[in-house]
Design an enzyme around this catalytic site. Structure first.
Site, PDB file in Angstrom:
ATOM      1  N   TYR A   1       0.813  -1.221   0.000  1.00 48.89           N
ATOM      2  CA  TYR A   1       0.000   0.000   0.000  1.00 48.89           C
ATOM      3  C   TYR A   1       0.851   1.278   0.000  1.00 48.89           C
ATOM      4  CZ  TYR A   1      -4.024  -2.984   1.058  1.00 48.89           C
ATOM      5  OH  TYR A   1      -5.004  -3.939   1.021  1.00 48.89           O
TER       6      TYR A   1
ATOM      7  N   LYS B   1       4.624 -14.868   1.719  1.00 49.00           N
ATOM      8  CA  LYS B   1       4.504 -15.608   0.456  1.00 49.00           C
ATOM      9  C   LYS B   1       5.925 -15.804  -0.059  1.00 49.00           C
ATOM     10  CE  LYS B   1       1.961 -17.384  -2.873  1.00 49.00           C
ATOM     11  NZ  LYS B   1       1.184 -18.620  -2.701  1.00 49.00           N
TER      12      LYS B   1
ATOM     13  N   ASP C   1      -1.734 -17.959   1.544  1.00 48.25           N
ATOM     14  CA  ASP C   1      -2.895 -18.710   1.038  1.00 48.25           C
ATOM     15  C   ASP C   1      -3.301 -19.805   2.022  1.00 48.25           C
ATOM     16  OD1 ASP C   1      -0.349 -19.518   0.318  1.00 48.25           O
ATOM     17  OD2 ASP C   1      -0.903 -20.395  -1.597  1.00 48.25           O
TER      18      ASP C   1
ATOM     19  N   ASP D   1      -4.550  -6.758   5.888  1.00 48.01           N
ATOM     20  CA  ASP D   1      -5.838  -6.114   5.617  1.00 48.01           C
ATOM     21  C   ASP D   1      -6.881  -7.181   5.301  1.00 48.01           C
ATOM     22  OD1 ASP D   1      -7.718  -4.190   5.109  1.00 48.01           O
ATOM     23  OD2 ASP D   1      -6.874  -3.545   3.192  1.00 48.01           O
TER      24      ASP D   1
ATOM     25  N   ASP E   1      -9.942  -8.942   8.094  1.00 47.91           N
ATOM     26  CA  ASP E   1     -11.381  -8.949   7.789  1.00 47.91           C
ATOM     27  C   ASP E   1     -11.923 -10.373   7.809  1.00 47.91           C
ATOM     28  OD1 ASP E   1     -11.482  -6.215   7.554  1.00 47.91           O
ATOM     29  OD2 ASP E   1     -12.678  -6.262   5.712  1.00 47.91           O
TER      30      ASP E   1
END
Ligand code: NAD
Length: 353
Positions: free
Chosen positions: A141, A191, A223, A247, A251
């Site tokens: 970001y 990752k 993942d 992020d 959620d």
């Protein structure tokens, strides 16, 4: 102890839920002999309307000078079409940046009586007690922005996932500190099989792990982590990860608890005031009706006592009072009940007393 707390009620249901958290903090101060002073400022749409800025210099200065900041929520349809500089979220991003908070902590616990409120099967939720630590100021970001351009006759866009070693180290060390006071295990999510930035992330994670041998580390690919969060969430304790992975995973994790209205968060840096806020937004659909669930904000105030003021007992008392209210069947509309915002806070207050 004495503490100066800046309250930023913000927009929509923000003022309603922050007002109730303030009552809880005032009660705790009286009960345990602390002096909390409250300084109320505007942020987001409310600040745009009054000062033509989503975060004024005065408000930021007051926050920086405070011992901690409690925020409600920002945003609403009224400001949706404003230019970026006059959008409510711009104020929140500027506040996080101004305070230098680099780690966002989201605890997710599932109350036994609310298991049926979650879309996940009850037997998978037993014992869930996770803290997701999301890196907040680096990563995808905040990578070098590039303008969209035409390349070989096609529209082309690129975002960059960047990290410095010190950015990874400080959030990793915070995660290990948290874990040492809990079940002493950290899941570092990356990752690393694909991304160079993740290989740096993993290298630093291993260095921090080597310096903290009492805490065990497990590396989990993002993942796999997203799958395990719904298939076996109780296996996680402290989870630490990059900004965008965090992020998304926070959620996902919030769904475990059944209602967004229940969940608190803390954003911490090194030394300065922490920023505490519920994870939900300004909920314009229910604003002004007095029916918002105040528990996410009340639990955020408990995190403030724990992380900014080191008042573990007082924080645990608030959390126990919330648990007891839920156990007694107290429910706002989002949890299928009929209590209003004030009544729900009254039920928590009664159990604090
Ligand atoms: P939201 O979290 O405001 O609401 C989503 C749904 O959850 C709504 O149906 C709402 O009524 C319900 N809800 C949320 N909090 C609740 C509570 N405490 N009690 C009961 N029900 C609750 O998300 P949204 O609708 O996508 O966004 C609304 C506005 O909030 C937008 O302007 C958005 O940009 C902003 N927003 C702000 C923040 C923040 O301030 N940190 C975070 C997310 C969204």
């Amino acid at each position: 102890m004495k503490a100066n707390i800046v309250l930023l009620p913000g927009d929509g249901i923000g003022p309603e839920v922050v007002g109730e958290a303030r009552r809880i903090l005032e009660h705790v101060a009286g009960k345990f002999g602390h002096e909390f002073s409250f300084d109320v400022h505007q942020i987001g749409g409310a600040s745009i309307d009054q000062f033509n800025s989503p975060l004024t210099d005065e408000t930021l200065a007051a926050c920086k000078a405070a011992d901690a900041v409690l925020l409600g929520a920002v945003g609403g349809h009224k400001w949706d079409n404003n230019p970026p500089a006059l959008r409510p979220e711009t104020g929140l991003l500027a506040l996080r940046k101004g305070l230098g908070v680099f780690a966002n902590l989201r605890p997710v616990k599932v109350h036994p009586d609310l298991l049926s409120a979650s879309p996940i099967k009850a037997e998978r939720l037993a014992g869930v007690d996770i803290i997701v630590v999301r890196e907040l100021t680096g990563g995808l970001y905040f990578g070098q922005p590039k303008k969209r351009e035409m390349r070989d006759g096609h529209e082309y866009a690129v975002d960059t996932l960047e990290y410095f070693d010190y950015e990874v180290r400080r959030v990793m060390e915070l995660a290990f500190r948290l874990a040492s006071g809990r079940s002493k295990k950290v899941a570092s999510v990356d990752k690393a099989n694909v991304l160079e930035s993740s290989r740096l992330w993993r290298k630093i994670a291993n260095e921090v792990a080597a310096a903290n041998p009492e805490v065990s580390i497990e590396h989990v690919l993002v993942d796999t982590a997203s799958m395990k969060l719904v298939t076996s969430p109780a296996t996680f304790d402290v989870m630490v990860t990059e900004n965008m992975f965090g992020d998304i995973l926070t959620d996902e994790a919030s769904v475990l608890s059944g209602s967004m209205g229940m969940l608190p968060s803390a954003s911490l840096g090194s030394g300065g005031p922490g920023l505490y806020e519920p994870i939900h937004g300004s909920a314009p659909d229910i604003a002004g009706k007095g029916i918002a669930n105040p528990l996410g904000t009340i639990l955020s105030s408990a995190l403030m006592l724990r992380y900014s003021f080191n008042l573990e007992h007082e924080a645990a008392c608030i959390e126990a009072a919330v648990d007891a209210a839920i156990s007694a069947g107290c429910r706002t509309a989002d949890l299928g009940g009929s209590l209003g915002t004030r009544q729900m806070a009254d039920e928590v207050l009664a159990r604090l007393a």
